[in-house]
Motif scaffolding. Structure first.
Motif, mmCIF file in Angstrom:
data_model
loop_
_atom_site.group_PDB
_atom_site.id
_atom_site.type_symbol
_atom_site.label_atom_id
_atom_site.label_comp_id
_atom_site.label_asym_id
_atom_site.label_seq_id
_atom_site.Cartn_x
_atom_site.Cartn_y
_atom_site.Cartn_z
ATOM 1 N N TRP A 96 48.958 44.109 42.011
ATOM 2 C CA TRP A 96 47.723 43.990 41.228
ATOM 3 C C TRP A 96 46.991 45.319 41.246
ATOM 4 C CZ3 TRP A 96 46.444 39.460 38.721
ATOM 5 C CH2 TRP A 96 47.203 38.333 39.057
ATOM 6 N N ARG A 97 46.284 45.604 40.134
ATOM 7 C CA ARG A 97 45.465 46.811 40.139
ATOM 8 C C ARG A 97 44.059 46.492 39.672
ATOM 9 N NH1 ARG A 97 48.691 49.827 35.339
ATOM 10 N NH2 ARG A 97 47.671 48.843 33.587
ATOM 11 N N LEU A 125 34.027 43.446 45.688
ATOM 12 C CA LEU A 125 34.291 42.528 44.572
ATOM 13 C C LEU A 125 35.139 43.280 43.557
ATOM 14 C CD1 LEU A 125 33.633 39.721 43.306
ATOM 15 C CD2 LEU A 125 31.716 40.849 42.145
ATOM 16 N N VAL A 126 36.250 42.693 43.153
ATOM 17 C CA VAL A 126 37.156 43.430 42.281
ATOM 18 C C VAL A 126 37.765 42.497 41.235
ATOM 19 C CG1 VAL A 126 39.139 43.155 43.826
ATOM 20 C CG2 VAL A 126 39.067 45.088 42.263
ATOM 21 N N LEU A 127 37.874 43.010 40.007
ATOM 22 C CA LEU A 127 38.553 42.299 38.918
ATOM 23 C C LEU A 127 39.920 42.963 38.755
ATOM 24 C CD1 LEU A 127 38.305 40.139 36.664
ATOM 25 C CD2 LEU A 127 37.568 41.998 35.148
ATOM 26 N N GLN A 128 40.987 42.197 38.996
ATOM 27 C CA GLN A 128 42.329 42.769 39.011
ATOM 28 C C GLN A 128 43.179 42.284 37.843
ATOM 29 O OE1 GLN A 128 43.436 41.448 43.012
ATOM 30 N NE2 GLN A 128 43.528 43.581 43.632
ATOM 31 N N VAL A 129 44.094 43.153 37.415
ATOM 32 C CA VAL A 129 45.098 42.806 36.402
ATOM 33 C C VAL A 129 46.477 43.047 37.015
ATOM 34 C CG1 VAL A 129 43.596 43.377 34.466
ATOM 35 C CG2 VAL A 129 45.141 45.128 35.390
ATOM 36 N N PRO A 130 47.513 42.387 36.485
ATOM 37 C CA PRO A 130 48.864 42.633 37.007
ATOM 38 C C PRO A 130 49.258 44.095 36.807
ATOM 39 C CG PRO A 130 48.835 40.693 35.598
ATOM 40 C CD PRO A 130 47.516 41.379 35.424
ATOM 41 N N VAL A 131 50.106 44.601 37.699
ATOM 42 C CA VAL A 131 50.524 45.991 37.648
ATOM 43 C C VAL A 131 51.432 46.290 36.441
ATOM 44 C CG1 VAL A 131 52.507 47.053 38.817
ATOM 45 C CG2 VAL A 131 50.258 47.178 39.847
ATOM 46 N N ARG A 132 52.123 45.281 35.921
ATOM 47 C CA ARG A 132 53.057 45.537 34.814
ATOM 48 C C ARG A 132 52.304 46.070 33.588
ATOM 49 N NH1 ARG A 132 52.787 41.571 30.984
ATOM 50 N NH2 ARG A 132 51.649 39.688 31.560
ATOM 51 N N ALA A 133 53.055 46.785 32.752
ATOM 52 C CA ALA A 133 52.465 47.320 31.533
ATOM 53 C C ALA A 133 52.032 46.178 30.618
ATOM 54 C CB ALA A 133 53.487 48.199 30.811
ATOM 55 N N LEU A 147 43.676 37.371 34.864
ATOM 56 C CA LEU A 147 42.806 38.274 35.623
ATOM 57 C C LEU A 147 42.424 37.584 36.924
ATOM 58 C CD1 LEU A 147 40.361 39.453 32.792
ATOM 59 C CD2 LEU A 147 42.465 40.535 33.574
ATOM 60 N N ARG A 148 42.261 38.385 37.975
ATOM 61 C CA ARG A 148 41.813 37.826 39.248
ATOM 62 C C ARG A 148 40.473 38.460 39.611
ATOM 63 N NH1 ARG A 148 46.250 37.450 43.931
ATOM 64 N NH2 ARG A 148 45.755 39.658 44.176
ATOM 65 N N CYS A 149 39.481 37.622 39.824
ATOM 66 C CA CYS A 149 38.189 38.092 40.332
ATOM 67 C C CYS A 149 38.139 37.720 41.802
ATOM 68 C CB CYS A 149 37.045 37.440 39.568
ATOM 69 S SG CYS A 149 35.436 38.051 40.098
ATOM 70 N N ARG A 150 38.074 38.743 42.668
ATOM 71 C CA ARG A 150 38.209 38.487 44.096
ATOM 72 C C ARG A 150 37.131 39.206 44.892
ATOM 73 N NH1 ARG A 150 43.085 40.627 45.846
ATOM 74 N NH2 ARG A 150 43.218 39.107 47.498
#
Length: 110
Positions: A22-23, A89-97, A106-109
């Motif tokens: 995740w990024r 607090l971070v909003l993450q997206v998958p690392v893949r293009a 999306l992950r809000c963590r």
């Protein structure tokens, strides 16, 4: 930072892989970076914020401090950089293009 796991056919490049995938990667996720490139195994030089960092040689790095990380392989050169944040607090997206129109989780963590 435009990191993409796919390089053009035949192109030899150094890639920096992130686990979990995740990024942006966050420090409290126990991030492991893996340096991928051709040539001798365990011949990686690591950099954090532009300075040499961590154990010389190893292809894997367990991240213990936030910062901007890169790795260098003798035959394929330096990787794109990866910023590991210590945000609470971070909003993450998958690392893949991702492409326009893709469905993405999306992950809000925190």
């Amino acid at each position: 930072s435009g990191w993409c796991p796919l390089s053009p056919a035949g192109a030899q490049t150094t890639q920096l892989l992130v686990e979990p995938p995740w990024r942006p990667p966050v420090l409290w996720d126990q991030v492991t970076l893996t340096c991928q490139g051709s040539g001798t195994a365990n011949a990686t030089t690591w950099y954090r914020n532009g300075e040499r960092w961590g154990q010389e040689g190893h292809d894997h790095l367990s991240v213990t401090e936030s910062g901007i990380y890169e790795c260098d392989r003798p035959s394929t050169g330096r990787s794109p950089s990866v910023r590991v944040t210590d945000a609470q607090l971070v909003l993450q997206v998958p690392v893949r293009a991702l492409l326009e129109g893709d469905t993405v989780t999306l992950r809000c963590r925190g």
